[in-house]
Design a protein around this motif. Sequence first.
Motif, PDB file in Angstrom:
ATOM      1  N   ARG A   1       0.966  -1.428  -0.267  1.00  0.00           N
ATOM      2  CA  ARG A   1      -0.159   0.361   0.051  1.00  0.00           C
ATOM      3  C   ARG A   1       0.912   1.450  -0.031  1.00  0.00           C
ATOM      4  NH1 ARG A   1      -3.826  -0.707   5.365  1.00  0.00           N
ATOM      5  NH2 ARG A   1      -1.225  -1.635   6.349  1.00  0.00           N
ATOM      6  N   TYR A   2       1.666   1.488   0.922  1.00  0.00           N
ATOM      7  CA  TYR A   2       2.896   2.095   0.653  1.00  0.00           C
ATOM      8  C   TYR A   2       4.543   2.201  -0.683  1.00  0.00           C
ATOM      9  CZ  TYR A   2      -0.321   2.431   4.416  1.00  0.00           C
ATOM     10  OH  TYR A   2      -1.819   3.177   5.440  1.00  0.00           O
ATOM     11  N   ASP A   3       3.888   1.406  -0.951  1.00  0.00           N
ATOM     12  CA  ASP A   3       5.533   1.313  -1.703  1.00  0.00           C
ATOM     13  C   ASP A   3       5.248   1.727  -2.746  1.00  0.00           C
ATOM     14  OD1 ASP A   3       8.046   0.179  -2.659  1.00  0.00           O
ATOM     15  OD2 ASP A   3       6.536  -1.920  -3.044  1.00  0.00           O
ATOM     16  N   LEU A   4       6.617   3.136  -2.595  1.00  0.00           N
ATOM     17  CA  LEU A   4       5.989   4.423  -4.104  1.00  0.00           C
ATOM     18  C   LEU A   4       6.442   3.916  -5.117  1.00  0.00           C
ATOM     19  CD1 LEU A   4       5.497   7.955  -2.255  1.00  0.00           C
ATOM     20  CD2 LEU A   4       4.038   5.776  -2.527  1.00  0.00           C
ATOM     21  N   ASP A   5       7.618   3.209  -4.449  1.00  0.00           N
ATOM     22  CA  ASP A   5       8.467   2.596  -5.345  1.00  0.00           C
ATOM     23  C   ASP A   5       8.585   1.945  -6.580  1.00  0.00           C
ATOM     24  OD1 ASP A   5      12.106   2.351  -6.673  1.00  0.00           O
ATOM     25  OD2 ASP A   5      10.785   0.551  -6.220  1.00  0.00           O
ATOM     26  N   MET A   6       6.833   1.258  -6.326  1.00  0.00           N
ATOM     27  CA  MET A   6       6.591   0.426  -7.180  1.00  0.00           C
ATOM     28  C   MET A   6       6.048   1.108  -8.716  1.00  0.00           C
ATOM     29  SD  MET A   6       3.343  -2.021  -6.941  1.00  0.00           S
ATOM     30  CE  MET A   6       3.557  -2.791  -4.637  1.00  0.00           C
ATOM     31  N   SER A   7       5.140   2.538  -8.922  1.00  0.00           N
ATOM     32  CA  SER A   7       4.770   2.688  -9.513  1.00  0.00           C
ATOM     33  C   SER A   7       6.274   3.609 -10.508  1.00  0.00           C
ATOM     34  CB  SER A   7       3.982   4.044  -8.745  1.00  0.00           C
ATOM     35  OG  SER A   7       3.609   4.340  -9.986  1.00  0.00           O
ATOM     36  N   GLY A   8       8.030   3.786  -9.514  1.00  0.00           N
ATOM     37  CA  GLY A   8       8.559   4.149  -9.829  1.00  0.00           C
ATOM     38  C   GLY A   8       9.530   4.068 -11.489  1.00  0.00           C
TER      39      GLY A   8
ATOM     40  N   SER B   1      12.864   4.021 -11.832  1.00  0.00           N
ATOM     41  CA  SER B   1      14.203   4.205 -11.100  1.00  0.00           C
ATOM     42  C   SER B   1      14.949   3.390 -11.406  1.00  0.00           C
ATOM     43  CB  SER B   1      14.635   4.702  -9.635  1.00  0.00           C
ATOM     44  OG  SER B   1      13.462   4.222  -8.521  1.00  0.00           O
ATOM     45  N   LEU B   2      16.042   2.986 -10.823  1.00  0.00           N
ATOM     46  CA  LEU B   2      16.703   1.421 -11.173  1.00  0.00           C
ATOM     47  C   LEU B   2      17.660   0.910 -10.103  1.00  0.00           C
ATOM     48  CD1 LEU B   2      19.560   2.720 -14.300  1.00  0.00           C
ATOM     49  CD2 LEU B   2      17.357   1.509 -14.536  1.00  0.00           C
ATOM     50  N   VAL B   3      16.998   1.974  -9.164  1.00  0.00           N
ATOM     51  CA  VAL B   3      17.712   2.030  -7.677  1.00  0.00           C
ATOM     52  C   VAL B   3      15.729   1.872  -6.704  1.00  0.00           C
ATOM     53  CG1 VAL B   3      19.938   2.417  -7.817  1.00  0.00           C
ATOM     54  CG2 VAL B   3      17.954   4.222  -6.923  1.00  0.00           C
ATOM     55  N   ARG B   4      15.551   1.651  -5.906  1.00  0.00           N
ATOM     56  CA  ARG B   4      14.793   2.012  -4.615  1.00  0.00           C
ATOM     57  C   ARG B   4      15.401   2.489  -3.167  1.00  0.00           C
ATOM     58  NH1 ARG B   4      15.884  -3.886  -3.087  1.00  0.00           N
ATOM     59  NH2 ARG B   4      14.509  -4.567  -4.426  1.00  0.00           N
ATOM     60  N   THR B   5      14.726   3.553  -2.759  1.00  0.00           N
ATOM     61  CA  THR B   5      15.504   4.918  -2.103  1.00  0.00           C
ATOM     62  C   THR B   5      14.114   4.436  -1.036  1.00  0.00           C
ATOM     63  OG1 THR B   5      13.522   5.652  -3.269  1.00  0.00           O
ATOM     64  CG2 THR B   5      15.738   5.906  -4.313  1.00  0.00           C
ATOM     65  N   TYR B   6      14.678   4.914  -0.165  1.00  0.00           N
ATOM     66  CA  TYR B   6      14.291   4.645   1.530  1.00  0.00           C
ATOM     67  C   TYR B   6      14.083   6.047   2.286  1.00  0.00           C
ATOM     68  CZ  TYR B   6      15.445  -0.592   1.497  1.00  0.00           C
ATOM     69  OH  TYR B   6      15.402  -1.356   0.647  1.00  0.00           O
ATOM     70  N   PRO B   7      13.251   6.096   3.151  1.00  0.00           N
ATOM     71  CA  PRO B   7      13.385   7.653   3.757  1.00  0.00           C
ATOM     72  C   PRO B   7      14.569   7.853   4.237  1.00  0.00           C
ATOM     73  CG  PRO B   7      10.972   6.195   4.493  1.00  0.00           C
ATOM     74  CD  PRO B   7      12.301   4.893   3.517  1.00  0.00           C
ATOM     75  N   GLY B   8      14.574   9.286   4.424  1.00  0.00           N
ATOM     76  CA  GLY B   8      15.819   9.266   4.937  1.00  0.00           C
ATOM     77  C   GLY B   8      16.469   9.599   4.520  1.00  0.00           C
ATOM     78  N   PRO B   9      17.899  10.232   4.500  1.00  0.00           N
ATOM     79  CA  PRO B   9      18.681  10.734   3.707  1.00  0.00           C
ATOM     80  C   PRO B   9      19.074  10.650   2.819  1.00  0.00           C
ATOM     81  CG  PRO B   9      19.668   9.607   5.976  1.00  0.00           C
ATOM     82  CD  PRO B   9      18.202   9.671   5.798  1.00  0.00           C
TER      83      PRO B   9
ATOM     84  N   ARG C   1      20.182  -1.178  -5.499  1.00  0.00           N
ATOM     85  CA  ARG C   1      20.193  -1.523  -6.917  1.00  0.00           C
ATOM     86  C   ARG C   1      19.076  -2.397  -7.085  1.00  0.00           C
ATOM     87  NH1 ARG C   1      24.620  -1.155  -4.703  1.00  0.00           N
ATOM     88  NH2 ARG C   1      26.799   0.262  -4.945  1.00  0.00           N
ATOM     89  N   LYS C   2      18.113  -2.559  -8.779  1.00  0.00           N
ATOM     90  CA  LYS C   2      17.539  -3.248  -8.756  1.00  0.00           C
ATOM     91  C   LYS C   2      17.893  -3.925  -9.414  1.00  0.00           C
ATOM     92  CE  LYS C   2      13.231  -0.517  -9.532  1.00  0.00           C
ATOM     93  NZ  LYS C   2      13.102   0.375  -9.320  1.00  0.00           N
ATOM     94  N   ALA C   3      16.681  -5.265  -9.781  1.00  0.00           N
ATOM     95  CA  ALA C   3      16.847  -5.821 -10.983  1.00  0.00           C
ATOM     96  C   ALA C   3      17.249  -5.219 -12.495  1.00  0.00           C
ATOM     97  CB  ALA C   3      15.694  -6.885 -11.134  1.00  0.00           C
TER      98      ALA C   3
END
Length: 338
Positions: free
Chosen positions: A303-310, A312-320, A326-328
């Motif tokens: 429900r909160y996996d915004l990267d699913m709709s991204g 991007s070649l990498v998945r980012t995390y909240p914070g810095p 790295r993603k597949a």
Amino acid sequence: MNRRGVLYDTGRYLGFNWRPQFSREATRRDLTVIRDELHCNAVKLSGRDLDRLATAARDAIALGLEVWLSPELWNHTPARTLDYLAAAARTAETLRREPGARIVLSVATEATFFLRGILPGRTFAARTKHPAPAIRAGRHTEPLAAFLRAAAETARRHFNGPLTYASLPFERVDWQRFDFVAVDHYRYITSEPHYERVLERLRRHEKPVIITEFGMRTYKGADTDPNLLTVGLISWPTVALHQLPLLNHLIRPRLIRGHHQRDEDLQARRIAEDLHILDRAGVEGAFVTQFSEPLLTYHPDPRYDLDMSGFSLVRTYPGPPDRWERKAAFHAVAAHFR
């Protein structure tokens, strides 16, 4: 492909800044990964803030990367945009004079939609809600041509390097004004039947063809989703409200309601296929969309996996801004460019 690249967003702005935090240290680290691990020899730097673009460009130049500078002032009038472009071109010329610099300047991105005054509507959402009738009628043709003519003239007054424009596949551009033919060209259910025909048409201009954006989102069925290039799966009101200081602890960014499934293998497979298609078509270069999307963070709860709709070649995390994995698709691009 002679130019193997990836798009790096320094802070595009549409409603809010897509990269709220900008760290030179993190950006330099990312650009080093782009060169050494993705095996890119070029990077497309997009964003609105000219200081951010110049900072990232200097680090890319130091790393030996060719820089495709894409300053983007979205949702403004042609007059305001041309003033901004003049300032951007002066910045690009300063960068071009640095030792070892290789700079290509893009005068705009997808102006039919992102520039106010080409299609009816004051906002991007209004212009893209039902654009087909206006586009079929050719309502965009004359105002787009007038803007690109003025944009090329403005940029040439201040910048002595090569120019391009990141076009949409349906736009008819006078490419004699530019040094590279460029198109943002995504392959999905709507565009796939005529994807290679667009490339053939662009090659007839007898100038190097660059794919300035292409890629795939990271959810199951993204390749057959007609909304791939618009909202995707994001509940954008929750993302926008989360940026406000008084609401960021109360509003949690989320996907639209429904059952969504993460599919990194789909993203990797489709991008790898795209790269083979573009190689076969003989394009001069291509930029994968995109290295990272800091606002679209990963979460184990779908429900909160915004990267699913991204894209991007990498998945980012909240914070810095230095927390990513790295993603597949990252490994697929690296393998092809290697």
